[in-house]
Design a protein around this motif. Structure first.
Motif, PDB file in Angstrom:
ATOM      1  N   GLU A 156       0.820  -1.214   0.000  1.00 46.16           N
ATOM      2  CA  GLU A 156       0.000   0.000   0.000  1.00 46.16           C
ATOM      3  C   GLU A 156       0.855   1.265   0.000  1.00 46.16           C
ATOM      4  N   TRP A 177      -0.244   3.720  -3.000  1.00 45.18           N
ATOM      5  CA  TRP A 177      -0.867   5.006  -2.716  1.00 45.18           C
ATOM      6  C   TRP A 177       0.084   6.178  -2.934  1.00 45.18           C
ATOM      7  N   ARG A 182     -10.856  -1.541  -1.166  1.00 46.21           N
ATOM      8  CA  ARG A 182     -10.385  -0.156  -1.273  1.00 46.21           C
ATOM      9  C   ARG A 182      -9.393  -0.026  -2.427  1.00 46.21           C
ATOM     10  N   GLU A 199     -11.254   0.113  -5.839  1.00 42.34           N
ATOM     11  CA  GLU A 199     -11.812   1.418  -6.175  1.00 42.34           C
ATOM     12  C   GLU A 199     -10.722   2.378  -6.627  1.00 42.34           C
ATOM     13  N   HIS A 200      -9.614   2.384  -5.908  1.00 42.14           N
ATOM     14  CA  HIS A 200      -8.535   3.301  -6.268  1.00 42.14           C
ATOM     15  C   HIS A 200      -7.882   2.890  -7.584  1.00 42.14           C
ATOM     16  N   ILE A 212      -9.862   4.210 -10.410  1.00 39.00           N
ATOM     17  CA  ILE A 212      -9.666   5.649 -10.578  1.00 39.00           C
ATOM     18  C   ILE A 212      -8.367   5.924 -11.342  1.00 39.00           C
TER      19      ILE A 212
END
Length: 233
Positions: A65, A69, A218, A221-222, A225
């Motif tokens: 992550e 991210w 999660r 979804e990211h 995007i």
């Protein structure tokens, strides 16, 4: 006189030790005790394995992550996470990237169908990882649900034998029935000893699977995007 009392107390303690209770027990109670003992060992084997597994997965997922991210492109993220250890979320990411690469090689490129295929691939990967993480949970649930009743059966059987001893000897003294009752209660204690850790571990591990599952969704979804942003640029 004092020495005789000490010897008598020592003999009573030896008579009611766990080993003595087991060897003096009826064959049915012995079988129940062995089943519960085996179930407890198997349960703790699973518990220790799962504790180490989830501790490792949590660490690896956080490492992934950190890279994911970072706000970089999927291509850069794919290169940076290649050296990381395997984790559920990394597996899902690799499945999605693999589908994108296969679509890039295809002559037919429809954005809507590509996004649909990626989402289905991610959902399948998440389901697969959930199944892997939930492995052996059914054994913990079974042990937690059944061992108290197995122990209770041993208890009932032992108490029945104690009442039979009273009927045969025609003696209602506690000394006659105490050994049989102790054996019976020993079976109950073993049943609870096997069940309680299994139930606690099952609930804790289920919560950890849910945490990893939420982390993967999660990510989904990211990922969508980032991928949509790359298509529009």
């Amino acid at each position: 006189m004092e020495n005789e009392e000490i010897v008598a107390v020592s003999q009573i303690n030896d008579e009611f030790s766990l080993i003595s209770l087991f060897f003096r027990a009826d064959i049915v109670v012995k079988l129940v005790i062995l089943i519960l003992f085996a179930a407890s060992i198997y349960s703790w084997t699973i518990i220790i394995y799962k504790i180490r597994l989830f501790r490792s997965l949590s660490k690896k997922s956080k490492e992934f992550e950190t890279e994911f991210w970072s706000g970089r492109s999927l291509k850069d993220i794919s290169s940076s996470v290649a050296t990381l250890d395997e984790s559920p979320i990394k597996y899902v990411f690799e499945e999605a990237v693999e589908e994108i690469e296969k679509s890039n090689k295809s002559s037919e490129k429809k954005i809507d169908t590509l996004i649909d295929r990626i989402n289905r691939k991610i959902d399948a990967a998440i389901d697969f990882q959930n199944e892997k993480m939930s492995e052996y949970f059914s054994y913990l649930a079974t042990i937690g649900a059944t061992t108290p009743f197995i122990g209770l059966f041993g208890t009932v059987w032992g108490i029945m034998n104690s009442f039979q001893s009273i009927a045969i000897s025609r003696n209602t003294s506690l000394a006659v029935v105490a050994p049989g009752i102790a054996e019976a209660l020993f079976a109950t204690a073993l049943g609870l000893l096997a069940a309680i850790p299994a139930v606690i571990a099952y609930n804790i591990f289920t919560s950890q699977v849910n945490d990893e599952n939420a982390r993967m969704y999660r990510f989904k979804e990211h990922f969508n995007i980032i991928f949509s942003r790359g298509l529009s640029s």
